[in-house]
Design an enzyme around this catalytic site. Structure first.
Site, mmCIF file in Angstrom:
data_model
loop_
_atom_site.group_PDB
_atom_site.id
_atom_site.type_symbol
_atom_site.label_atom_id
_atom_site.label_comp_id
_atom_site.label_asym_id
_atom_site.label_seq_id
_atom_site.Cartn_x
_atom_site.Cartn_y
_atom_site.Cartn_z
ATOM 1 N N HIS A 46 0.832 -1.219 0.000
ATOM 2 C CA HIS A 46 0.000 0.000 0.000
ATOM 3 C C HIS A 46 0.862 1.262 0.000
ATOM 4 O O HIS A 46 0.439 2.300 0.498
ATOM 5 C CB HIS A 46 -0.940 0.036 1.208
ATOM 6 C CG HIS A 46 -1.690 -1.232 1.438
ATOM 7 N ND1 HIS A 46 -2.910 -1.497 0.878
ATOM 8 C CD2 HIS A 46 -1.351 -2.349 2.145
ATOM 9 C CE1 HIS A 46 -3.315 -2.713 1.245
ATOM 10 N NE2 HIS A 46 -2.376 -3.249 1.999
ATOM 11 N N SER A 73 14.614 21.431 -16.300
ATOM 12 C CA SER A 73 13.387 22.168 -16.554
ATOM 13 C C SER A 73 13.736 23.430 -17.328
ATOM 14 O O SER A 73 14.804 24.007 -17.134
ATOM 15 C CB SER A 73 12.739 22.531 -15.218
ATOM 16 O OG SER A 73 11.922 23.667 -15.362
ATOM 17 N N LYS A 88 15.829 21.849 -11.184
ATOM 18 C CA LYS A 88 15.154 20.576 -11.424
ATOM 19 C C LYS A 88 15.992 19.525 -12.141
ATOM 20 O O LYS A 88 16.820 19.830 -12.972
ATOM 21 C CB LYS A 88 13.894 20.817 -12.246
ATOM 22 C CG LYS A 88 12.840 21.579 -11.500
ATOM 23 C CD LYS A 88 11.992 20.684 -10.654
ATOM 24 C CE LYS A 88 10.924 20.058 -11.517
ATOM 25 N NZ LYS A 88 10.116 19.133 -10.767
ATOM 26 N N GLU A 119 9.531 8.235 -16.861
ATOM 27 C CA GLU A 119 8.133 8.648 -17.063
ATOM 28 C C GLU A 119 7.641 8.284 -18.464
ATOM 29 O O GLU A 119 6.520 7.804 -18.639
ATOM 30 C CB GLU A 119 7.993 10.159 -16.846
ATOM 31 C CG GLU A 119 8.120 10.547 -15.385
ATOM 32 C CD GLU A 119 8.286 12.050 -15.181
ATOM 33 O OE1 GLU A 119 8.015 12.514 -14.078
ATOM 34 O OE2 GLU A 119 8.691 12.764 -16.124
ATOM 35 N N LYS A 138 -0.912 -4.131 -39.117
ATOM 36 C CA LYS A 138 0.493 -3.757 -39.266
ATOM 37 C C LYS A 138 0.932 -2.653 -38.301
ATOM 38 O O LYS A 138 1.925 -2.786 -37.591
ATOM 39 C CB LYS A 138 0.769 -3.292 -40.697
ATOM 40 C CG LYS A 138 1.613 -4.241 -41.517
ATOM 41 C CD LYS A 138 0.889 -5.441 -42.002
ATOM 42 C CE LYS A 138 -0.122 -5.051 -43.053
ATOM 43 N NZ LYS A 138 -1.158 -6.084 -43.224
HETATM 44 N N1 ARG Z 1 -2.198 -4.719 -47.720
HETATM 45 C C1 ARG Z 1 -3.089 -5.794 -47.496
HETATM 46 C C2 ARG Z 1 -3.100 -6.142 -46.006
HETATM 47 O O1 ARG Z 1 -2.266 -5.722 -45.326
HETATM 48 C C3 ARG Z 1 -2.680 -6.977 -48.284
HETATM 49 C C4 ARG Z 1 -3.782 -7.933 -48.552
HETATM 50 C C5 ARG Z 1 -4.768 -7.363 -49.491
HETATM 51 N N2 ARG Z 1 -5.728 -8.298 -49.854
HETATM 52 C C6 ARG Z 1 -6.888 -7.982 -50.456
HETATM 53 N N3 ARG Z 1 -7.700 -8.929 -50.714
HETATM 54 N N4 ARG Z 1 -7.191 -6.732 -50.725
HETATM 55 O O2 ARG Z 1 -3.934 -6.834 -45.509
#
Ligand code: ARG
Length: 462
Positions: free
Chosen positions: A157, A278, A284, A291, A326
């Site tokens: 705590h 700072s 500081k 952080e 991605k």
């Molecule tokens: N750039 C697309 C992705 O990252 C690749 C696959 C695209 N496929 C499609 N059927 N449009 O998913």
């Protein structure tokens, strides 16, 4: 505007805004190496399946190698209207070798292609991150070794609780990181399944030798269902989850570094190299790196929630939503690697204020539990002992006195079970030494933990 590979079916060109909106090349360019490696292996598989001749295959591979160099040198211009890295590489290939290049996509879809690239990426990055974690663990082991004599208040705590070795506290993070590595290894195992050959969703009809292809690409398993293979992102979610957990651990550590380096605690001083000043207050010295490490945890969690949410409503099989995986992956791996790039040295260069920690142990009745245990050893039931020592603590508080200054006579006033040796249990050292069991804070056990930790780092896969 470049002709699309699907232009045969279309009467009107794609709107420019739509092109820009759906293009991913700005970020999925990062998959270029994996994509080229995959393309080369796929060309080999098409050769064996007699879709390509040896000469065509050789030409394609040579051109792909040139494209790799072109991307690396920045001489190959990537075009947003070609959507993604896969179509950019294919277009560059056709530019180089003409019609032969148009054969490479036989049987393949970007759906199995992108899933294969992403899995290759996760496999590679998990190894990288595990390596960085090991570096941090080594620093923790060295610090723990160096400061074996340093005693600090352990907290619950955020209130002083019981004395512990500073090394024991540090080793707690070693253990968390150990689990993080194991988690990442399991992500790697999950990513280690080849979806290539699944085509758009139904599979490949050119008689590919998938075993050979998998071997070539370093996959130890082949996906068991083509529909699942092109639409599965569990491996990505698992990876980002492992990154989230790692960030959560480092964020807790960061929080402690921030607290410890405050004027109020002053347990450590972070080095000038890992702090900032700072722009207004000349005195500081701020723990900004700790952080930021704490703060950046949010964006990794964000990626995790983003991925989970992206997946939850998707019907089988591929849907373009999946392109969103991605940035989540990149964000998680970049953030984790960024934090791990500063952490080892930030820790290594901090100054540990052992006396201040030791002084803190002296205030706050940290050995009260030990005094209760003394009574327990003399037959007093623990709940009673707890009550008695509670009263002693209240008395000490009222008389502004520390526990260890209680005389035997005073103690006897609370319980006749106190004897001449009772004050011995009140020192932090004896309290710590008494926790002599697996996982305990006694110097012997902590030394052992450090030794085992070193052994693990040398021999473990993780
Ligand atoms: N750039 C697309 C992705 O990252 C690749 C696959 C695209 N496929 C499609 N059927 N449009 O998913």
């Amino acid at each position: 505007m470049k002709k699309k590979p699907w232009s045969g079916r279309f009467r009107a060109p794609m709107a420019e805004t739509a092109e820009l909106f759906s293009s991913s090349i700005n970020y999925d360019v990062r998959l270029y190496k994996h994509d080229i490696v995959q393309n080369i292996a796929y060309a080999g598989a098409l050769l064996k399946a007699k879709v390509l001749t040896a000469q065509e295959c050789a030409k394609i591979i040579k051109a792909l190698e040139e494209i790799l160099k072109g991307i690396e040198k920045g001489t190959l211009k990537l075009k947003p209207e070609l959507e993604d890295i896969h179509m950019n590489i294919e277009a560059a290939l056709i530019d180089k070798v003409g019609d032969i290049g148009k054969k490479l996509h036989s049987g393949r879809s970007r759906n199995d292609q992108v899933a294969t690239d992403a899995r290759l990426l996760v496999k590679y990055e998990t190894t990288e991150i595990i390596f960085l974690i090991k570096k941090l663990q080594t620093v923790i082991l060295n610090l723990a070794d160096e400061h074996l004599k340093v005693i600090m208040p352990g907290y619950t705590h955020l209130q002083r609780a019981q004395p512990v070795l500073f090394s024991h506290h540090l080793m707690a993070y070693f253990e968390m990181l150990q689990r993080d590595k194991e988690r990442l290894l399991s992500c790697q195992n999950e990513a280690d399944v080849m979806p290539l050959g699944s085509g758009a969703l139904a599979g490949n009809s050119f008689g590919l030798n998938l075993d050979l292809l998998a071997k070539e690409l370093g996959f130890s398993k082949i996906s068991k269902n083509s529909i699942d293979a092109v639409s599965d992102r569990d491996f990505a979610i698992d990876f980002v989850f492992a990154c989230s957990m790692l960030m959560m651990h480092l964020s807790r550590f960061s929080e402690e570094l921030v607290i410890w380096s405050s004027f109020e605690f002053n347990f450590i001083e972070l080095s000038d190299k890992y702090t900032t000043g700072s722009s207004i207050m000349p005195q500081k010295k701020n723990p900004d790196l700790a952080e930021l490490s704490r703060g950046k945890t949010g964006r990794v969690y964000g990626s995790l929630i983003g991925l989970l949410t992206m997946m939850k409503g998707l019907p089988l099989a591929y849907n373009r939503d999946l392109q969103e995986d991605k940035e989540a992956l990149f964000n998680a791996m970049d953030t984790v690697k960024g934090v791990l790039s500063v952490y080892p040295e930030m820790l290594e260069s901090m100054k540990v204020n052992a006396e201040i920690m030791a002084a803190a142990v002296k205030k706050g009745f940290l050995t009260a539990t030990d005094l209760a245990y003394y009574l327990v050893r003399r037959g007093v039931p623990f709940r009673e002992a707890h009550e008695i020592v509670g009263k002693i603590v209240a008395y000490c508080e009222e008389s502004n006195m520390q526990l260890e200054y209680m005389s035997l006579k005073q103690l006897k006033g609370f319980s006749e079970h106190f004897e001449y040796d009772s004050t011995r249990v009140l020192s932090a050292e004896s309290s710590i030494a008494s926790r002599d069991l697996q996982g305990g804070t006694s110097p012997k056990r902590v030394r052992e933990a450090i030794k085992n930790g070193r052994k693990n780092l040398l021999h473990d896969k993780a």
